[in-house]
Design an enzyme around this catalytic site. Structure first.
Site, mmCIF file in Angstrom:
data_model
loop_
_atom_site.group_PDB
_atom_site.id
_atom_site.type_symbol
_atom_site.label_atom_id
_atom_site.label_comp_id
_atom_site.label_asym_id
_atom_site.label_seq_id
_atom_site.Cartn_x
_atom_site.Cartn_y
_atom_site.Cartn_z
ATOM 1 N N PRO A 19 63.964 11.281 45.777
ATOM 2 C CA PRO A 19 64.786 10.122 45.385
ATOM 3 C C PRO A 19 66.066 10.107 46.214
ATOM 4 C CG PRO A 19 64.990 11.890 43.762
ATOM 5 C CD PRO A 19 63.998 12.369 44.781
ATOM 6 N N MET A 20 66.441 8.945 46.729
ATOM 7 C CA MET A 20 67.696 8.847 47.480
ATOM 8 C C MET A 20 68.367 7.517 47.139
ATOM 9 S SD MET A 20 66.697 10.504 51.181
ATOM 10 C CE MET A 20 64.996 9.941 51.192
ATOM 11 N N GLN A 73 63.823 8.016 38.043
ATOM 12 C CA GLN A 73 64.802 9.093 37.810
ATOM 13 C C GLN A 73 66.042 8.554 37.083
ATOM 14 O OE1 GLN A 73 67.511 10.868 40.708
ATOM 15 N NE2 GLN A 73 66.432 12.803 40.402
ATOM 16 N N CYS A 103 72.516 16.282 41.130
ATOM 17 C CA CYS A 103 73.426 15.457 41.933
ATOM 18 C C CYS A 103 74.883 15.872 41.718
ATOM 19 C CB CYS A 103 73.239 13.982 41.585
ATOM 20 S SG CYS A 103 74.295 12.933 42.592
ATOM 21 N N ASN A 203 62.429 21.609 47.824
ATOM 22 C CA ASN A 203 63.112 20.536 48.550
ATOM 23 C C ASN A 203 64.322 21.105 49.288
ATOM 24 O OD1 ASN A 203 65.659 18.322 47.712
ATOM 25 N ND2 ASN A 203 64.063 17.691 49.125
ATOM 26 N N ARG A 228 65.480 13.070 53.778
ATOM 27 C CA ARG A 228 65.855 12.353 55.003
ATOM 28 C C ARG A 228 64.833 12.471 56.123
ATOM 29 N NH1 ARG A 228 71.308 15.365 54.641
ATOM 30 N NH2 ARG A 228 69.796 16.739 53.669
#
Ligand SMILES: Cc1cc2nc3c(=O)[nH]c(=O)nc-3n(C[C@H](O)[C@H](O)[C@H](O)COP(=O)(O)O)c2cc1C
Length: 328
Positions: A19-20, A73, A103, A203, A228
């Site tokens: 997720p970004m 999310q 985060c 990750n 990325r």
């Protein structure tokens, strides 16, 4: 081939798009899916905004059947809000709901959410248990290996997750203090997932066969998540699937392929948001497609100012000419 099973949901492989926020909107998720991602995540959504029916937040979570299975999310700092938000995510059509515990961004930390929660294990336990009880779909979490280098909190959080009915844990193996840069701590990751009874996914810094193998060779690592390294490089999913599971090496994406994806992405973005907004939103993500192209400064400037289709066509023309002058 190793396939990940998350509760009752079996993925086609074990390679996931991260997720970004501001990046993994529906257009990008569809591209990742076509490149072979076994699972995609929405951008994180505020649980509080969701339960207050904030339209912008709901728009973030629009799902297409073509991207399934898809994880929504959410982030938040208390169990009631998170459980209510999880129900909304389920009603919107999420296949899986994920709780963000990794985060470090200010807007997340200020509501006591994301990585902030990792230092309050009692509250983590309460939130996980409450959310799991509130929905029948699988609930997963995404965490950091720890807050500061050498302080591994993942081992304990994984145990709490298992006891709370969580179906998968993704560990971003960089410490929160590293942000999104620097090397992941593979040793601490290996220690954290040792003997885990639920899938643990790695990750952090995975961009090719070598970086993927570093994690994949760890016995209890069930899969990998790419952030990325997948933007503008969607065949990475298929490539790593072949390499990790069948020892086959596929070619890396050529510049021409990247240009074709960029064009497709802009088209999806325009179809989804409309011409002007679609192109303006592409500014943020287009940089990733061209980062190894010649004349980076000029390209960056063209991307940052594009508004019209003519601007986008000029950009494509410029980078096509550029690509033809580059041998690698
Ligand atoms: C621009 C950006 C936005 C991100 N947004 C989120 C997010 O919404 N939720 C989340 O759990 N992680 C988020 N992350 C972290 C990524 O999911 C991932 O953990 C991180 O980029 C490390 O993976 P990578 O090295 O493969 O990029 C974000 C990262 C970036 C660079």
């Amino acid at each position: 081939m190793k396939k990940l099973k998350i509760g009752n949901i079996e993925l086609k492989n074990n390679i996931i798009l991260a997720p970004m926020a501001g990046i993994t909107d529906l257009p990008l998720r569809l591209l990742a899916k076509s490149g072979g991602a076994g699972l995609v995540y929405t951008e994180m959504a505020s649980a509080k905004a969701l339960i207050h029916h904030d339209e912008k937040t709901k728009r973030l979570l629009e799902i297409s059947d073509n991207e399934r299975p898809v994880t929504v999310q959410i982030f938040g700092g208390d169990s009631y809000t998170m459980a209510e938000a999880a129900k909304i995510a389920r009603d919107i059509g999420a296949d899986i709901v994920d709780i963000n515990l990794g985060c470090p961004a200010r807007k997340v930390a200020k509501v006591g959410a994301g990585v902030k929660l990792l230092s309050n294990k009692r509250l983590v336990h309460e939130i996980l248990e409450t959310v799991v009880k509130s929905v029948a779909i699988p609930v997963t979490i995404k965490i950091r290996i720890g807050l500061l280098p050498g302080q591994n909190v993942a081992t304990e959080i994984i145990k709490i997750a298992q006891n709370s009915g969580i179906k998968m844990v993704v560990v971003h193996a960089r410490y929160a203090s590293q942000g999104h840069f620097g090397s992941p701590d593979l040793q601490s990751f290996a220690a954290a997932c040792f003997g885990a009874k639920i899938p643990i996914v790695a990750n952090g810094g995975i961009v090719d066969e070598k970086t993927a193998t570093g994690f994949f060779d760890i016995p209890d690592c069930s899969g990998i998540m790419i952030g990325r390294g997948a933007i503008g490089n969607y065949s990475i999913f298929k490539r790593l699937e072949k390499f990790l599971n069948y020892d086959e090496t596929l070619p890396v994406a050529s510049k021409n392929e990247k240009i074709e994806w960029l064009k497709q992405h802009a088209q999806y973005s325009i179809d989804y948001y409309g011409k002007k907004r679609g192109l303006v939103l592409m500014r943020k993500v287009a940089h990733y497609y061209v980062k190894d192209f010649l004349n980076a400064t000029k390209i960056r400037c063209m991307i940052n100012t594009m508004v019209t289709l003519a601007d986008f066509s000029n950009l494509i023309e410029f980078i096509v000419n550029n690509a033809s002058q580059q041998t690698v």
